[in-house]
Design a protein around this motif. Sequence first.
Motif, short mmCIF file in Angstrom:
data_model
loop_
_atom_site.label_atom_id
_atom_site.label_comp_id
_atom_site.label_asym_id
_atom_site.label_seq_id
_atom_site.Cartn_x
_atom_site.Cartn_y
_atom_site.Cartn_z
N GLU A 196 0.71 -1.18 0.10
CA GLU A 196 -0.07 -0.03 -0.16
C GLU A 196 0.95 1.28 0.00
OE1 GLU A 196 -4.20 -1.05 1.80
OE2 GLU A 196 -2.77 -0.17 3.24
N ARG A 197 1.92 1.34 0.76
CA ARG A 197 2.99 2.58 0.82
C ARG A 197 3.39 2.93 -0.50
NH1 ARG A 197 3.44 0.65 6.00
NH2 ARG A 197 5.12 -0.80 5.74
N ALA A 198 3.80 1.64 -1.17
CA ALA A 198 4.39 1.92 -2.57
C ALA A 198 3.46 2.56 -3.59
CB ALA A 198 4.86 0.35 -2.94
N LEU A 199 2.19 1.92 -3.39
CA LEU A 199 1.08 2.14 -4.40
C LEU A 199 0.99 3.86 -4.13
CD1 LEU A 199 -1.27 -0.71 -4.55
CD2 LEU A 199 0.78 -0.09 -6.12
N MET A 200 0.74 4.16 -2.71
CA MET A 200 0.44 5.60 -2.49
C MET A 200 1.55 6.63 -2.94
SD MET A 200 -1.05 5.60 1.64
CE MET A 200 -0.29 4.18 2.10
N GLN A 201 2.89 6.05 -2.90
CA GLN A 201 3.95 6.97 -3.20
C GLN A 201 3.87 6.91 -4.86
OE1 GLN A 201 7.76 5.38 -2.13
NE2 GLN A 201 8.12 7.53 -1.23
N ASN A 202 3.57 5.93 -5.48
CA ASN A 202 3.78 5.91 -6.96
C ASN A 202 2.61 6.93 -7.31
OD1 ASN A 202 5.46 4.35 -8.26
ND2 ASN A 202 3.81 3.30 -9.22
N TRP A 203 1.51 6.76 -7.01
CA TRP A 203 0.26 7.59 -7.43
C TRP A 203 -0.11 8.87 -6.88
CZ3 TRP A 203 -3.05 2.01 -7.14
CH2 TRP A 203 -2.26 1.36 -7.99
N GLY A 204 0.58 9.09 -5.68
CA GLY A 204 0.60 10.46 -5.13
C GLY A 204 -1.08 10.49 -4.35
N LEU A 205 -1.23 9.17 -3.75
CA LEU A 205 -2.60 8.89 -3.04
C LEU A 205 -2.22 8.94 -1.47
CD1 LEU A 205 -4.67 6.63 -5.23
CD2 LEU A 205 -4.89 9.10 -5.32
N ASP A 206 -3.22 9.52 -0.90
CA ASP A 206 -3.19 9.14 0.75
C ASP A 206 -3.90 8.05 0.88
OD1 ASP A 206 -5.91 9.83 0.61
OD2 ASP A 206 -5.87 11.57 1.64
N ARG A 265 -7.29 3.34 -0.38
CA ARG A 265 -8.52 2.27 -0.11
C ARG A 265 -9.74 2.45 -1.03
NH1 ARG A 265 -7.24 0.72 5.40
NH2 ARG A 265 -5.04 0.02 5.52
N ARG A 266 -10.09 3.70 -1.19
CA ARG A 266 -11.26 3.88 -1.96
C ARG A 266 -11.08 3.26 -3.35
NH1 ARG A 266 -12.86 9.53 -1.51
NH2 ARG A 266 -13.71 9.17 0.56
N LEU A 267 -9.78 3.57 -3.88
CA LEU A 267 -9.76 2.98 -5.28
C LEU A 267 -9.80 1.60 -5.19
CD1 LEU A 267 -8.53 3.42 -8.32
CD2 LEU A 267 -6.25 3.61 -7.46
#
Length: 255
Positions: free
Chosen positions: A206-216, A221-223
């Motif tokens: 999750e942390r990697a995806l948040m960083q990659n996509w600039g999401l909190d 989670r919503r996505l």
Amino acid sequence: MLPPIDAHAHIQTGVSARDIAGLKAFVVAVTRERKEWGPALRRTDRLAVWGVGVHPGLPVEISDFDQAAFGEAVERACFVGEIGLDGKSKASMDSQRHVLTQILEVVAARPRPTTIHSAAASGPVLNALRERPIRAPILHWWRGSEKQTREAVELGCYFSINGAEVRRPKVLSLLPPERVLTETDFPYSRRSDPTATQPAAVGSTERALMQNWGLDELALRRLLWQNLAELFDRCDLTERVPSAVQEAMLAAGFR
Ligand SMILES: [Zn+2]
């Protein structure tokens, strides 16, 4: 806060409902052998669904595969997996392909989100999906090339990502965010991701995806929940998944 999603974990079918609830996550518990299907399908977990699977790495499951029995199990399931091809299996690639074709025929007739193994067999798995398309394929622990990944996206595939991909990213940047789910493949990804110590331990992914996509965290989670909802919707299964799962999909803003 929406719970995390583990779209591919191996859990023994006899585990207590309390232990599964204690994970505080939505989990797709996949099976590998026919003898697991019955116990898996009798479970009534609040926030987990059980897949019916035939692991290509298990030669006996391949040689003893029975399409009619598999079809009956799929009828009762709301997830299929894991299935697929394995380039390192002791079962011959021909026999694996023959079984996979029969599995895909069943799933084409009874659409289910389907989590697919493709270790050392990315190309053959894509060929099989091209020949027998299914509505909701999910490539799990995908290690295909850039070209194969683009083909997979065109074929409508989803990708469930674990800590191994995050640690040595190969395709992460090529994946459309609306086609991605998180997974642990517990207990198998532990070697590459020491934090994946139990099912649902998707934190590093999750942390990697948040960083990659600039999401909190909330947006991520919503996505992910919307992606999951889309998969069930593609298969007309929204009404059949546990009510807590339906509620989370609604809370994520799906429709
Ligand atoms: Zn697995």
